[in-house]
Design an enzyme around this catalytic site. Structure first.
Site, mmCIF file in Angstrom:
data_model
loop_
_atom_site.group_PDB
_atom_site.id
_atom_site.type_symbol
_atom_site.label_atom_id
_atom_site.label_comp_id
_atom_site.label_asym_id
_atom_site.label_seq_id
_atom_site.Cartn_x
_atom_site.Cartn_y
_atom_site.Cartn_z
ATOM 1 N N GLY A 15 0.781 -1.238 0.000
ATOM 2 C CA GLY A 15 0.000 0.000 0.000
ATOM 3 C C GLY A 15 0.806 1.279 0.000
ATOM 4 O O GLY A 15 0.302 2.326 0.405
ATOM 5 N N SER A 16 2.050 1.232 -0.542
ATOM 6 C CA SER A 16 2.849 2.470 -0.501
ATOM 7 C C SER A 16 2.277 3.536 -1.443
ATOM 8 O O SER A 16 2.354 4.733 -1.149
ATOM 9 C CB SER A 16 4.321 2.192 -0.814
ATOM 10 O OG SER A 16 4.500 1.807 -2.152
ATOM 11 N N ASN A 17 1.682 3.126 -2.562
ATOM 12 C CA ASN A 17 1.054 4.120 -3.441
ATOM 13 C C ASN A 17 -0.183 4.715 -2.780
ATOM 14 O O ASN A 17 -0.434 5.918 -2.885
ATOM 15 C CB ASN A 17 0.685 3.502 -4.798
ATOM 16 C CG ASN A 17 1.857 3.484 -5.746
ATOM 17 O OD1 ASN A 17 2.239 4.518 -6.284
ATOM 18 N ND2 ASN A 17 2.470 2.317 -5.921
ATOM 19 N N ASN A 111 -5.060 2.634 -12.962
ATOM 20 C CA ASN A 111 -4.048 1.745 -12.373
ATOM 21 C C ASN A 111 -2.690 2.393 -12.573
ATOM 22 O O ASN A 111 -2.519 3.251 -13.444
ATOM 23 C CB ASN A 111 -4.080 0.381 -13.082
ATOM 24 C CG ASN A 111 -3.107 -0.612 -12.473
ATOM 25 O OD1 ASN A 111 -2.942 -0.685 -11.256
ATOM 26 N ND2 ASN A 111 -2.430 -1.375 -13.314
ATOM 27 N N HIS A 113 1.394 1.315 -13.268
ATOM 28 C CA HIS A 113 2.238 0.191 -13.688
ATOM 29 C C HIS A 113 3.696 0.645 -13.639
ATOM 30 O O HIS A 113 4.009 1.757 -14.091
ATOM 31 C CB HIS A 113 1.854 -0.238 -15.111
ATOM 32 C CG HIS A 113 2.575 -1.457 -15.561
ATOM 33 N ND1 HIS A 113 2.219 -2.729 -15.140
ATOM 34 C CD2 HIS A 113 3.641 -1.617 -16.374
ATOM 35 C CE1 HIS A 113 3.045 -3.619 -15.673
ATOM 36 N NE2 HIS A 113 3.920 -2.971 -16.433
ATOM 37 N N SER A 145 3.697 4.353 -15.400
ATOM 38 C CA SER A 145 2.553 4.744 -16.238
ATOM 39 C C SER A 145 1.278 4.669 -15.420
ATOM 40 O O SER A 145 1.027 3.667 -14.751
ATOM 41 C CB SER A 145 2.383 3.765 -17.412
ATOM 42 O OG SER A 145 3.564 3.627 -18.164
ATOM 43 N N ASP A 154 -3.273 -4.175 -18.335
ATOM 44 C CA ASP A 154 -2.352 -3.086 -18.699
ATOM 45 C C ASP A 154 -2.614 -2.536 -20.097
ATOM 46 O O ASP A 154 -1.693 -2.171 -20.820
ATOM 47 C CB ASP A 154 -0.888 -3.574 -18.619
ATOM 48 C CG ASP A 154 -0.541 -4.086 -17.235
ATOM 49 O OD1 ASP A 154 -1.082 -3.553 -16.247
ATOM 50 O OD2 ASP A 154 0.275 -5.026 -17.154
HETATM 51 C C1 GRF Z 1 3.522 -0.849 -7.599
HETATM 52 O O1 GRF Z 1 4.825 -1.049 -8.060
HETATM 53 C C2 GRF Z 1 2.578 -0.660 -8.760
HETATM 54 O O2 GRF Z 1 3.199 -0.113 -9.887
HETATM 55 C C3 GRF Z 1 2.143 -2.058 -9.071
HETATM 56 O O3 GRF Z 1 2.067 -2.708 -7.828
HETATM 57 C C4 GRF Z 1 2.960 -2.080 -6.911
HETATM 58 C C5 GRF Z 1 2.158 -1.742 -5.704
HETATM 59 O O4 GRF Z 1 2.954 -1.308 -4.627
HETATM 60 N N1 GRF Z 1 0.891 -2.062 -9.795
HETATM 61 P P1 GRF Z 1 2.277 -0.678 -3.338
HETATM 62 O O5 GRF Z 1 1.314 -1.729 -2.760
HETATM 63 O O6 GRF Z 1 1.556 0.551 -3.763
HETATM 64 O O7 GRF Z 1 3.395 -0.407 -2.408
#
Ligand code: GRF
Length: 211
Positions: A15-17, A111, A113, A145, A154
């Protein structure tokens, strides 16, 4: 798109994003946006912990809990509807979304990627496999992306990309770490641009940003 973003984040992992998006919202960098719901197919996912730590609705929903795909889709659509979600943000979701859900939220699912689509995408291109493939192919540039989600892996239109150089001596791990840092800037930026009407999910324009 409604001018207010009522977001559901769906993910399977750390969940870092999601954390980066949450911080951007908290700091006022994504106007008129609110996380309404977090869903994970993995009950122990970090993304659910982060949601609970922020007192956000966090729901574990996995196909395995349901007798068939239709029951799973109904449950997902039900929870998204209950929370008035109008944008689904996939952040490390390791499954393909059911086609019925993609159709129900057409042009309302995005999403991220960890490569420059349309290269290095598709089934099997996830996690470290992506960065291994980029390095093996001798590419001099990689990046991240943000794209619209359609019924193929994708494949939906690309909304925003940012490039970084692949450095001599990069390993999949070092490249992954630098791409992830880019993702943490790019995903909130894409959401800001959607909130401000600068990009439209489903349009075919491809803004590329070089660092
Ligand atoms: C990220 O690298 C994203 O590009 C891919 O999955 C990963 C998720 O990482 N789709 P996080 O859970 O957000 O840390």
């Amino acid at each position: 798109m409604d001018s207010h973003l009522d977001i559901a984040v769906i993910g399977s992992g750390r969940g870092s994003n999601f954390q980066a998006i949450l911080s951007a919202i908290d700091h006022g960098r994504i106007p008129r946006a609110c996380i309404r719901l977090v869903v994970s197919n993995n009950s122990t996912a970090g993304i659910l912990e982060i949601a609970r730590d922020h007192a956000l609705p966090a729901v574990h929903l996995s196909q395995k809990q349901f007798p068939d795909e239709q029951a799973f889709v109904d449950a997902l659509l039900g929870v998204l509807g209950e929370h008035d979600v109008n944008l689904i943000v996939l952040a490390g979701y390791m499954k393909q979304l059911p086609a019925q859900l993609v159709r129900a939220y057409k042009n309302r699912i995005i999403n991220i990627h960890p490569a420059l689509l349309p290269k290095f995408g598709g089934q099997g291109m996830y996690g470290m496999h992506v960065h291994e493939a980029v390095i093996a192919s001798g590419e001099k540039v990689s990046g991240a992306s943000v794209h619209a989600v359609d019924e193929e892996y994708d494949h939906g239109s690309i909304l925003l990309q940012r490039t970084i150089p692949v450095l001599p001596g990069d390993t999949p791990e070092t490249l992954a770490a630098r791409v992830l840092a880019v993702e943490h800037q790019l995903y909130p930026e894409a959401l800001r641009m959607i909130a401000e009407g600068e990009i439209t999910v489903g349009s075919r324009e491809v803004p590329v940003q070089a660092l």
